[in-house]
Motif scaffolding. Structure first.
Motif, PDB file in Angstrom:
ATOM      1  N   LEU A   5       0.850  -1.183   0.000  1.00  0.00           N
ATOM      2  CA  LEU A   5       0.000   0.000   0.000  1.00  0.00           C
ATOM      3  C   LEU A   5       0.889   1.236   0.000  1.00  0.00           C
ATOM      4  O   LEU A   5       1.845   1.309   0.771  1.00  0.00           O
ATOM      5  CB  LEU A   5      -0.878   0.051   1.254  1.00  0.00           C
ATOM      6  CG  LEU A   5      -2.028  -0.936   1.403  1.00  0.00           C
ATOM      7  CD1 LEU A   5      -2.729  -0.699   2.736  1.00  0.00           C
ATOM      8  CD2 LEU A   5      -3.012  -0.820   0.267  1.00  0.00           C
ATOM      9  N   TYR A  26      -7.729   1.964   4.035  1.00  0.00           N
ATOM     10  CA  TYR A  26      -7.394   0.595   4.429  1.00  0.00           C
ATOM     11  C   TYR A  26      -6.987   0.579   5.892  1.00  0.00           C
ATOM     12  O   TYR A  26      -6.096   1.334   6.295  1.00  0.00           O
ATOM     13  CB  TYR A  26      -6.236   0.054   3.586  1.00  0.00           C
ATOM     14  CG  TYR A  26      -6.604  -0.210   2.150  1.00  0.00           C
ATOM     15  CD1 TYR A  26      -7.025  -1.470   1.743  1.00  0.00           C
ATOM     16  CD2 TYR A  26      -6.532   0.800   1.197  1.00  0.00           C
ATOM     17  CE1 TYR A  26      -7.367  -1.718   0.418  1.00  0.00           C
ATOM     18  CE2 TYR A  26      -6.869   0.560  -0.126  1.00  0.00           C
ATOM     19  CZ  TYR A  26      -7.285  -0.701  -0.506  1.00  0.00           C
ATOM     20  OH  TYR A  26      -7.619  -0.928  -1.819  1.00  0.00           O
ATOM     21  N   LEU A  60      -5.759  -7.184   7.165  1.00  0.00           N
ATOM     22  CA  LEU A  60      -4.587  -6.738   6.428  1.00  0.00           C
ATOM     23  C   LEU A  60      -3.514  -6.351   7.435  1.00  0.00           C
ATOM     24  O   LEU A  60      -3.745  -5.532   8.325  1.00  0.00           O
ATOM     25  CB  LEU A  60      -4.965  -5.535   5.554  1.00  0.00           C
ATOM     26  CG  LEU A  60      -3.966  -5.103   4.497  1.00  0.00           C
ATOM     27  CD1 LEU A  60      -3.684  -6.229   3.494  1.00  0.00           C
ATOM     28  CD2 LEU A  60      -4.501  -3.880   3.751  1.00  0.00           C
TER      29      LEU A  60
END
Length: 198
Positions: A5, A26, A60
C-alpha cells in the motif's frame, strides 16, 4: 492479494493505522515497531502487506520492511501463532533479534511478547530453527523503515530505481544514521546508493 500500500496516513491507533489509497481507507494491523516508524498523519506512507482471509473476516497486516514481513510469515506458520500474536512478537523483537533468539534456543526472549507463554515460545523456537536465516542477514532485512520527509523520499527514489524494499530501507537507514535526520534528499540518495552498491 494485496502486497503493498502506498498512500496517505490518515490516523494511527495502538495496533493499527488507516491508510488512504485513492480515496479508499485501508485499516492495516501493525506492530508497535512499525507504528513508531510511521510519520505524522497526513504524510505519505508505503507499507508491505499480508492479507489473511478467514471465515470471520479479512485482516490486512502491514510491515515497514521485507524482513519483518518474512518473519511474520514464518511466525504465522507455527501452530497457535495468529497474526496478532506474530505482530506482538515483532513489536518486541526485530527480525534480527528473533533470528538470534531462535538460533540460540532462547524461548525467554520470545516469551517477552504479550500473549506468548512458555509453551508457545518453546514451540516457536523449535519450529523456526533453521528457517529464519542468519541473524546478520535478518538484521539487514529488518532495518527500521525510514521516517517521513527526505528519508521517505529517498526510500521512494531507490524503490523507483529498482531496489528491493529491504535493500532500499537498509541503505536509507544507514545513510540517515551517518548524515543525521536533517540531511537533504540529494545527499541521502547519493549516500544510500553507495551503501546499497556495497
Amino acid at each position: 492479494m494485496i502486497a503493498r500500500l502506498a498512500g496517505t496516513l490518515i490516523e494511527t491507533a495502538a495496533d493499527h493505522a488507516i491508510v488512504d489509497v485513492g480515496g479508499v481507507g485501508y485499516l492495516v494491523q501493525l506492530s508497535a515497531r512499525t507504528l513508531d516508524a510511521l510519520g505524522p498523519a497526513g504524510g505519505g506512507v508505503t507499507l508491505l502487506t499480508e492479507l489473511q482471509v478467514r471465515e470471520d473476516g479479512w485482516m490486512l497486516f502491514g510491515f515497514g520492511t521485507a524482513g519483518e514481513r518474512e518473519a511474520f510469515r514464518a511466525l504465522t506458520g507455527v501452530q497457535g501463532v495468529g497474526g496478532r500474536v506474530a505482530l506482538a512478537i515483532l513489536g518486541v523483537l526485530d527480525p534480527a533479534e528473533l533470528a538470534a533468539a531462535v538460533s540460540r534456543g532462547d524461548k525467554a526472549m520470545v516469551a517477552r511478547a504479550n500473549g506468548v507463554g512458555p509453551k508457545l515460545a518453546q514451540r516457536i523456537v523449535n519450529e523456526l530453527a533453521g528457517k529464519l536465516g542468519s541473524p546478520a542477514l535478518a538484521g539487514t532485512a529488518g532495518a527500521p523503515a525510514p521516517r517521513g520527509g527526505a528519508a521517505h523520499d529517498a526510500l521512494s527514489a531507490l524503490a523507483n530505481l529498482g531496489f528491493k524494499p529491504a535493500e532500499a530501507s537498509a541503505a536509507v537507514a544507514a545513510a540517515v544514521e551517518e548524515l543525521g535526520d536533517g540531511a537533504g534528499l540529494d545527499a541521502l540518495v547519493r549516500l544510500a546508493l553507495r551503501k546499497a552498491a556495497k
